[in-house]
Design a protein around this motif. Structure first.
Motif, PDB file in Angstrom:
ATOM      1  N   ILE A 172    -103.509  60.295 -56.699  1.00 37.30           N
ATOM      2  CA  ILE A 172    -104.233  60.804 -57.871  1.00 37.30           C
ATOM      3  C   ILE A 172    -103.264  61.703 -58.642  1.00 37.30           C
ATOM      4  O   ILE A 172    -102.651  62.604 -58.076  1.00 37.30           O
ATOM      5  CB  ILE A 172    -105.507  61.578 -57.451  1.00 37.30           C
ATOM      6  CG1 ILE A 172    -106.399  60.678 -56.580  1.00 37.30           C
ATOM      7  CG2 ILE A 172    -106.315  62.028 -58.671  1.00 37.30           C
ATOM      8  CD1 ILE A 172    -106.406  61.002 -55.152  1.00 37.30           C
ATOM      9  N   CYS A 173    -103.153  61.428 -59.945  1.00 34.65           N
ATOM     10  CA  CYS A 173    -102.153  62.120 -60.777  1.00 34.65           C
ATOM     11  C   CYS A 173    -102.830  62.927 -61.883  1.00 34.65           C
ATOM     12  O   CYS A 173    -103.980  62.666 -62.237  1.00 34.65           O
ATOM     13  CB  CYS A 173    -101.227  61.097 -61.433  1.00 34.65           C
ATOM     14  SG  CYS A 173    -100.384  60.071 -60.220  1.00 34.65           S
ATOM     15  N   GLU A 174    -102.053  63.844 -62.449  1.00 38.21           N
ATOM     16  CA  GLU A 174    -102.460  64.705 -63.566  1.00 38.21           C
ATOM     17  C   GLU A 174    -103.428  65.786 -63.059  1.00 38.21           C
ATOM     18  O   GLU A 174    -104.544  65.485 -62.602  1.00 38.21           O
ATOM     19  CB  GLU A 174    -103.110  63.913 -64.706  1.00 38.21           C
ATOM     20  CG  GLU A 174    -102.135  63.051 -65.480  1.00 38.21           C
ATOM     21  CD  GLU A 174    -101.129  63.883 -66.273  1.00 38.21           C
ATOM     22  OE1 GLU A 174    -101.533  64.711 -67.080  1.00 38.21           O
ATOM     23  OE2 GLU A 174     -99.920  63.683 -66.052  1.00 38.21           O
TER      24      GLU A 174
ATOM     25  N   ARG B  64    -114.924  71.108 -70.073  1.00 40.87           N
ATOM     26  CA  ARG B  64    -113.835  70.134 -70.284  1.00 40.87           C
ATOM     27  C   ARG B  64    -113.111  70.397 -71.600  1.00 40.87           C
ATOM     28  O   ARG B  64    -111.903  70.244 -71.701  1.00 40.87           O
ATOM     29  CB  ARG B  64    -114.385  68.709 -70.289  1.00 40.87           C
ATOM     30  CG  ARG B  64    -114.785  68.226 -68.914  1.00 40.87           C
ATOM     31  CD  ARG B  64    -114.938  66.713 -68.956  1.00 40.87           C
ATOM     32  NE  ARG B  64    -115.266  66.185 -67.658  1.00 40.87           N
ATOM     33  CZ  ARG B  64    -116.442  65.630 -67.360  1.00 40.87           C
ATOM     34  NH1 ARG B  64    -117.390  65.547 -68.265  1.00 40.87           N
ATOM     35  NH2 ARG B  64    -116.649  65.152 -66.151  1.00 40.87           N
TER      36      ARG B  64
ATOM     37  N   ASN C  77    -107.180  65.980 -63.861  1.00 45.81           N
ATOM     38  CA  ASN C  77    -107.814  64.803 -63.274  1.00 45.81           C
ATOM     39  C   ASN C  77    -107.954  64.995 -61.753  1.00 45.81           C
ATOM     40  O   ASN C  77    -108.981  64.637 -61.155  1.00 45.81           O
ATOM     41  CB  ASN C  77    -106.941  63.591 -63.611  1.00 45.81           C
ATOM     42  CG  ASN C  77    -107.526  62.293 -63.151  1.00 45.81           C
ATOM     43  OD1 ASN C  77    -108.715  62.055 -63.321  1.00 45.81           O
ATOM     44  ND2 ASN C  77    -106.707  61.452 -62.547  1.00 45.81           N
ATOM     45  N   ILE C  78    -106.939  65.619 -61.149  1.00 46.23           N
ATOM     46  CA  ILE C  78    -106.980  65.852 -59.698  1.00 46.23           C
ATOM     47  C   ILE C  78    -108.080  66.870 -59.356  1.00 46.23           C
ATOM     48  O   ILE C  78    -108.839  66.678 -58.398  1.00 46.23           O
ATOM     49  CB  ILE C  78    -105.611  66.352 -59.160  1.00 46.23           C
ATOM     50  CG1 ILE C  78    -104.499  65.335 -59.438  1.00 46.23           C
ATOM     51  CG2 ILE C  78    -105.693  66.647 -57.662  1.00 46.23           C
ATOM     52  CD1 ILE C  78    -103.080  65.828 -59.117  1.00 46.23           C
TER      53      ILE C  78
ATOM     54  N   ASP D 205    -109.180  71.274 -71.756  1.00 45.86           N
ATOM     55  CA  ASP D 205    -108.318  70.394 -72.555  1.00 45.86           C
ATOM     56  C   ASP D 205    -107.545  71.211 -73.602  1.00 45.86           C
ATOM     57  O   ASP D 205    -106.353  70.979 -73.843  1.00 45.86           O
ATOM     58  CB  ASP D 205    -109.216  69.341 -73.223  1.00 45.86           C
ATOM     59  CG  ASP D 205    -108.416  68.377 -74.072  1.00 45.86           C
ATOM     60  OD1 ASP D 205    -107.599  67.649 -73.490  1.00 45.86           O
ATOM     61  OD2 ASP D 205    -108.597  68.361 -75.314  1.00 45.86           O
TER      62      ASP D 205
ATOM     63  N   GLU E 114    -110.788  67.487 -60.985  1.00 50.82           N
ATOM     64  CA  GLU E 114    -112.096  66.813 -61.106  1.00 50.82           C
ATOM     65  C   GLU E 114    -112.334  65.886 -59.920  1.00 50.82           C
ATOM     66  O   GLU E 114    -113.442  65.778 -59.405  1.00 50.82           O
ATOM     67  CB  GLU E 114    -112.161  65.999 -62.407  1.00 50.82           C
ATOM     68  CG  GLU E 114    -112.384  66.870 -63.621  1.00 50.82           C
ATOM     69  CD  GLU E 114    -113.156  66.152 -64.721  1.00 50.82           C
ATOM     70  OE1 GLU E 114    -114.154  65.463 -64.410  1.00 50.82           O
ATOM     71  OE2 GLU E 114    -112.735  66.269 -65.882  1.00 50.82           O
ATOM     72  N   TYR E 115    -111.265  65.211 -59.497  1.00 52.95           N
ATOM     73  CA  TYR E 115    -111.380  64.308 -58.350  1.00 52.95           C
ATOM     74  C   TYR E 115    -111.813  65.088 -57.111  1.00 52.95           C
ATOM     75  O   TYR E 115    -112.722  64.672 -56.379  1.00 52.95           O
ATOM     76  CB  TYR E 115    -110.047  63.590 -58.110  1.00 52.95           C
ATOM     77  CG  TYR E 115    -110.063  62.744 -56.859  1.00 52.95           C
ATOM     78  CD1 TYR E 115    -110.602  61.456 -56.862  1.00 52.95           C
ATOM     79  CD2 TYR E 115    -109.572  63.253 -55.647  1.00 52.95           C
ATOM     80  CE1 TYR E 115    -110.645  60.702 -55.703  1.00 52.95           C
ATOM     81  CE2 TYR E 115    -109.611  62.498 -54.481  1.00 52.95           C
ATOM     82  CZ  TYR E 115    -110.148  61.226 -54.515  1.00 52.95           C
ATOM     83  OH  TYR E 115    -110.211  60.479 -53.354  1.00 52.95           O
TER      84      TYR E 115
ATOM     85  N   ASN F 297     -96.423  58.222 -58.567  1.00 51.70           N
ATOM     86  CA  ASN F 297     -96.789  58.525 -59.959  1.00 51.70           C
ATOM     87  C   ASN F 297     -95.891  57.720 -60.893  1.00 51.70           C
ATOM     88  O   ASN F 297     -95.025  58.263 -61.585  1.00 51.70           O
ATOM     89  CB  ASN F 297     -96.651  60.030 -60.235  1.00 51.70           C
ATOM     90  CG  ASN F 297     -97.233  60.422 -61.598  1.00 51.70           C
ATOM     91  OD1 ASN F 297     -97.621  59.554 -62.393  1.00 51.70           O
ATOM     92  ND2 ASN F 297     -97.280  61.709 -61.870  1.00 51.70           N
TER      93      ASN F 297
ATOM     94  N   THR G 143    -108.001  76.041 -64.553  1.00 59.24           N
ATOM     95  CA  THR G 143    -107.029  75.510 -65.523  1.00 59.24           C
ATOM     96  C   THR G 143    -106.113  76.610 -66.052  1.00 59.24           C
ATOM     97  O   THR G 143    -104.902  76.413 -66.201  1.00 59.24           O
ATOM     98  CB  THR G 143    -107.783  74.859 -66.713  1.00 59.24           C
ATOM     99  OG1 THR G 143    -108.663  73.862 -66.193  1.00 59.24           O
ATOM    100  CG2 THR G 143    -106.831  74.223 -67.701  1.00 59.24           C
TER     101      THR G 143
ATOM    102  N   ASP H 170    -104.826  73.024 -71.839  1.00 59.94           N
ATOM    103  CA  ASP H 170    -103.840  72.052 -71.380  1.00 59.94           C
ATOM    104  C   ASP H 170    -102.927  71.569 -72.506  1.00 59.94           C
ATOM    105  O   ASP H 170    -101.735  71.413 -72.335  1.00 59.94           O
ATOM    106  CB  ASP H 170    -104.594  70.867 -70.761  1.00 59.94           C
ATOM    107  CG  ASP H 170    -103.751  70.210 -69.694  1.00 59.94           C
ATOM    108  OD1 ASP H 170    -103.129  70.945 -68.908  1.00 59.94           O
ATOM    109  OD2 ASP H 170    -103.715  68.980 -69.656  1.00 59.94           O
TER     110      ASP H 170
END
Ligand code: GSH
Length: 220
Positions: free
Chosen positions: A65-67, A98, A70-71, A102, A73-74, A49, A159, A105
């Motif tokens: 994969i970071c954040e 989302r 984002n992870i 957000d 969703e990945y 990272n 989240t 977050d």
């Protein structure tokens, strides 16, 4: 079949890392857990990272994969064949999920830190007000649904729920009761905790409290 490499690099207290754990467990993905001491970071962390040098990081077949969001969703997209899907398929509902993720977050963590790290009573009181404003908005968004995702745990649930293990710390420092202010949200949190994926992924609230009182660095 070639065995997939799935490794979560994390620090035990991280609410961001808990999101990733929940997502992996919900989809039944086996993974290796690697604890990274954020007070004494390894050079490996800066390799995986390099931009933020923070946990969590997911390693999937040598890709990093970071954040946390984002992870998550990945994970949803890389294992799209595995249920549940965290994000709805409808574009409008997707964008709404989302939006709320957000919102949480960007606001909740920063506001909550003022409660236990605030310099002086005024900042602490402001932190408490901000946290309650955010939680009440989330309670409104939840409405009558069992989960933000409807009948199942979704992106917004994943989240928000890791912060439940910090409620005790916020309440103790701030001398208030979240259950009195947001009863439906606390009922939702208890519902989430009935899921193995969540119960297995959240740190013990008392351990979090002891950890936060045990140092005064602006870290947690
Ligand atoms: N936006 C990041 C995410 O969602 O993954 C936040 C990650 C984060 O703040 N991680 C903390 C960390 O690695 C642990 S809770 N802190 C070490 C540092 O700030 O140097």
């Amino acid at each position: 079949m070639v065995k997939e490499e799935v490794v979560l690099v994390n620090f035990w207290s991280s609410p961001f890392g808990s999101r990733v754990k929940i997502a992996l467990e919900e989809k039944g993905i086996h993974y290796e857990y690697k604890e990274e001491d954020i007070f004494n970071k390894t050079s490996f962390l800066s390799t995986i990272n390099p931009i933020h040098n923070k946990v969590p990081v997911l390693i999937h077949n040598q890709r990093f994969i970071c954040e946390s969001l984002n992870i998550v969703e990945y994970i949803d997209e890389a294992w799209t064949d595995r249920s549940p899907q965290f994000l709805p398929s409808d574009p409008l509902h997707r964008s709404q999920a989302r939006f709320w993720a957000d919102f949480i977050d960007k606001q909740l963590y920063e506001a909550s830190k003022k409660i236990y790290r605030g310099k002086g009573e005024e900042e602490q009181v402001n932190g408490k007000k901000e946290v309650l404003r955010i939680l009440k908005l989330m309670e409104g968004e939840l409405g009558e649904k069992a989960f933000f995702g409807g009948d199942n745990l979704g992106f917004v649930d994943i989240t928000l729920i890791p912060f439940y293990s910090r409620f005790y710390t916020w309440e103790t420092f701030g001398k208030f009761s979240i259950e009195e202010e947001c009863p439906n949200l606390v009922a939702w949190a208890k519902r989430c905790m009935q899921k193995q994926s969540v119960a297995n992924s959240l740190p013990d609230p008392l351990k979090i409290y002891d950890y936060i009182v045990s140092f005064d660095k602006y870290y947690d």
